[in-house]
Design an enzyme around this catalytic site. Structure first.
Site, PDB file in Angstrom:
ATOM      1  N   ILE A 165       1.118  -1.244  -0.264  1.00  0.00           N
ATOM      2  CA  ILE A 165       0.195  -0.422   0.112  1.00  0.00           C
ATOM      3  C   ILE A 165       0.476   1.498   0.203  1.00  0.00           C
ATOM      4  O   ILE A 165       0.546   2.186  -0.816  1.00  0.00           O
ATOM      5  CB  ILE A 165      -1.082   0.089   1.144  1.00  0.00           C
ATOM      6  CG1 ILE A 165      -1.968  -1.351   1.094  1.00  0.00           C
ATOM      7  CG2 ILE A 165      -2.374   1.632   1.124  1.00  0.00           C
ATOM      8  CD1 ILE A 165      -3.183  -1.515   2.107  1.00  0.00           C
TER       9      ILE A 165
ATOM     10  N   CYS B 146       1.592   1.014   7.576  1.00  0.00           N
ATOM     11  CA  CYS B 146       2.398  -0.494   8.783  1.00  0.00           C
ATOM     12  C   CYS B 146       1.471  -0.564   9.771  1.00  0.00           C
ATOM     13  O   CYS B 146       0.530  -0.089   9.910  1.00  0.00           O
ATOM     14  CB  CYS B 146       4.212   0.706   9.111  1.00  0.00           C
ATOM     15  SG  CYS B 146       3.004   1.755  10.194  1.00  0.00           S
ATOM     16  N   PRO B 147       2.077  -1.589   9.592  1.00  0.00           N
ATOM     17  CA  PRO B 147       1.102  -2.707  10.945  1.00  0.00           C
ATOM     18  C   PRO B 147       1.077  -2.136  12.157  1.00  0.00           C
ATOM     19  O   PRO B 147       2.049  -0.944  12.344  1.00  0.00           O
ATOM     20  CB  PRO B 147       1.349  -4.160  10.762  1.00  0.00           C
ATOM     21  CG  PRO B 147       2.745  -3.357  10.379  1.00  0.00           C
ATOM     22  CD  PRO B 147       3.145  -2.196   9.648  1.00  0.00           C
TER      23      PRO B 147
ATOM     24  N   ARG C 231      -3.156   2.223  11.107  1.00  0.00           N
ATOM     25  CA  ARG C 231      -4.476   1.323  12.241  1.00  0.00           C
ATOM     26  C   ARG C 231      -4.175   2.194  12.736  1.00  0.00           C
ATOM     27  O   ARG C 231      -3.222   3.439  13.203  1.00  0.00           O
ATOM     28  CB  ARG C 231      -2.920   0.251  12.581  1.00  0.00           C
ATOM     29  CG  ARG C 231      -3.032  -0.712  11.918  1.00  0.00           C
ATOM     30  CD  ARG C 231      -4.669  -1.340  12.045  1.00  0.00           C
ATOM     31  NE  ARG C 231      -4.286  -2.789  11.598  1.00  0.00           N
ATOM     32  CZ  ARG C 231      -5.032  -2.597  10.548  1.00  0.00           C
ATOM     33  NH1 ARG C 231      -5.805  -2.566  10.065  1.00  0.00           N
ATOM     34  NH2 ARG C 231      -4.760  -4.696   9.071  1.00  0.00           N
TER      35      ARG C 231
ATOM     36  N   ASP D   5      -8.920   7.302   8.612  1.00  0.00           N
ATOM     37  CA  ASP D   5      -9.947   6.308   7.813  1.00  0.00           C
ATOM     38  C   ASP D   5      -9.959   4.610   8.633  1.00  0.00           C
ATOM     39  O   ASP D   5     -10.899   3.620   9.240  1.00  0.00           O
ATOM     40  CB  ASP D   5      -9.526   5.496   6.595  1.00  0.00           C
ATOM     41  CG  ASP D   5     -10.062   4.864   6.180  1.00  0.00           C
ATOM     42  OD1 ASP D   5     -12.369   4.795   6.160  1.00  0.00           O
ATOM     43  OD2 ASP D   5     -10.507   3.614   5.911  1.00  0.00           O
TER      44      ASP D   5
ATOM     45  N   GLU E  53     -12.964   1.570  17.868  1.00  0.00           N
ATOM     46  CA  GLU E  53     -13.927   1.358  16.273  1.00  0.00           C
ATOM     47  C   GLU E  53     -14.838   0.867  16.981  1.00  0.00           C
ATOM     48  O   GLU E  53     -15.230   0.021  17.479  1.00  0.00           O
ATOM     49  CB  GLU E  53     -13.524   1.097  15.322  1.00  0.00           C
ATOM     50  CG  GLU E  53     -12.357   2.166  14.772  1.00  0.00           C
ATOM     51  CD  GLU E  53     -11.749   0.972  13.060  1.00  0.00           C
ATOM     52  OE1 GLU E  53     -11.783  -0.091  12.873  1.00  0.00           O
ATOM     53  OE2 GLU E  53     -10.647   2.160  12.664  1.00  0.00           O
TER      54      GLU E  53
ATOM     55  N   HIS F  79     -13.143   3.971   8.775  1.00  0.00           N
ATOM     56  CA  HIS F  79     -13.051   2.937   7.804  1.00  0.00           C
ATOM     57  C   HIS F  79     -12.843   1.507   7.020  1.00  0.00           C
ATOM     58  O   HIS F  79     -13.955   0.443   7.546  1.00  0.00           O
ATOM     59  CB  HIS F  79     -12.890   1.487   9.389  1.00  0.00           C
ATOM     60  CG  HIS F  79     -11.013   0.602   9.344  1.00  0.00           C
ATOM     61  ND1 HIS F  79     -10.583   0.652  10.630  1.00  0.00           N
ATOM     62  CD2 HIS F  79     -10.294   0.600   8.003  1.00  0.00           C
ATOM     63  CE1 HIS F  79      -9.666  -0.453   9.976  1.00  0.00           C
ATOM     64  NE2 HIS F  79      -9.281  -0.551   8.896  1.00  0.00           N
TER      65      HIS F  79
END
Length: 320
Positions: A159, A209-210, A238, A262, A267, A286
């Site tokens: 991404i 990134c994660p 994230r 997003d 959430e 999201h």
């Protein structure tokens, strides 16, 4: 063989197509949003579970001894204890790459909405105006041209790399901070820098990134103090990457020019979130991954993950 689906999100564009999975496992029960305390009773004696955001850990596994395989209907695996799954002999398969183009596209949807306010100008015209002497009433900002601006990227997976391509197409200079610089990146025409340089030089900083122990809280009061004044921050990755209170404070004091997000730490976004109501925060629920095309890829890969496991091999196993 019995399967359970804990979908845990609302799909705006329509329902996911489970026909490919049902062809392999007809006995499948689907649940909508699932609270954590409902995970164990809903899995019950199922051997297969598909999920998105629910947590699977030692406590869940101990109470679901028949569970044999977990399919994540997503790419990220931070909601699962992969080591615990391995100890219990439960392989976990994710879906890599299905939303690369959609998330990169949403990143620029947020940026363009911030820089040229098309949605807000649309409301202005729909309300019967053409121009206004009160731009704040519509959240209108001075328009910004992207050509020549510096676009920073933290994280350079599929991404992040696609986002860099789009930024370059707009004529932006691209800086990247990533853990590993691979030989194939050489032809991308980007500059690799450390985090402090990325913060100091970026007109726009986009997170890709994660969420790991090393990246949780990456954007905080200390890192924001090093950012270029007025920087636009984008987060389509994230929520855990960002200290939302620190971002809200930076938006209020002008250190940050705008925040487009997003993904959030909790959430749905709580009503008490410090980000709500800020005129220089653009927040979406999201949905970057949820284009029709991405959803179809998601389900095609999900079904194939199950098929290959049933055949005795297994693709996209993340805890082998």
């Amino acid at each position: 063989m019995k399967a359970v689906v804990l979908e845990d999100y609302a799909i705006q564009q329509g329902d996911l197509d489970w026909s490919g999975v049902k062809a392999l496992v007809p006995d499948i029960t689907r649940y909508g949003r699932t609270a954590q305390e409902e995970v164990v009773p809903r899995i019950g004696d199922a051997e297969i579970v598909f999920l998105n955001k629910c947590r699977i850990d030692e406590a869940v596994l101990a109470q679901c001894p028949k569970l044999r395989w977990v399919g994540i209907i997503a790419t990220g695996t931070d909601n699962l204890d992969l080591k615990a799954c391995r100890r219990h002999g439960v392989p976990v398969a994710n879906v890599p790459g299905y939303s690369t183009y959609s998330v990169a596209q949403m990143t620029f949807s947020l940026l363009l909405a911030i820089c040229q306010c098309a949605d807000r100008y649309h409301r202005l015209v729909q309300d019967g105006h053409w121009r206004t002497k009160e731009p704040a009433a519509y959240g209108l900002l001075p328009q910004v041209e992207l050509l020549g601006k510096t676009f920073g990227i933290y994280g350079y997976g599929s991404i992040g790399r696609q986002t860099a391509r789009i930024a370059k197409a707009f004529g932006m200079e691209v800086l990247v901070c990533t853990r590993t610089v691979r030989p194939e990146y050489k032809a991308d025409g980007v500059e690799f820098v450390d985090l402090d340089t990325l913060l100091a030089r970026s007109d726009v900083l986009s997170l890709h990134c994660p969420a790991t122990p090393a990246t949780r809280g990456l954007i905080n009061a200390a890192t924001l103090a090093k950012a270029k004044p007025g920087m636009i921050l984008l987060n389509t990755a994230r929520g855990a990457l960002v200290d939302e209170q620190a971002v809200a404070d930076a938006l209020k004091n002008g250190k940050l020019g705008f925040y487009g997000a997003d993904a959030f730490g909790t959430e749905p976004l709580p009503q008490a979130s410090p980000l709500r109501g800020l005129p220089n925060a653009l927040l979406t629920p999201h949905i970057a991954w949820a284009t029709n095309e991405a959803l179809q890829r998601l389900m095609d890969i999900t079904a194939n993950n199950l098929r290959t496991w049933l055949d005795g091999a297994g693709e996209n196993i993340v805890n082998a």
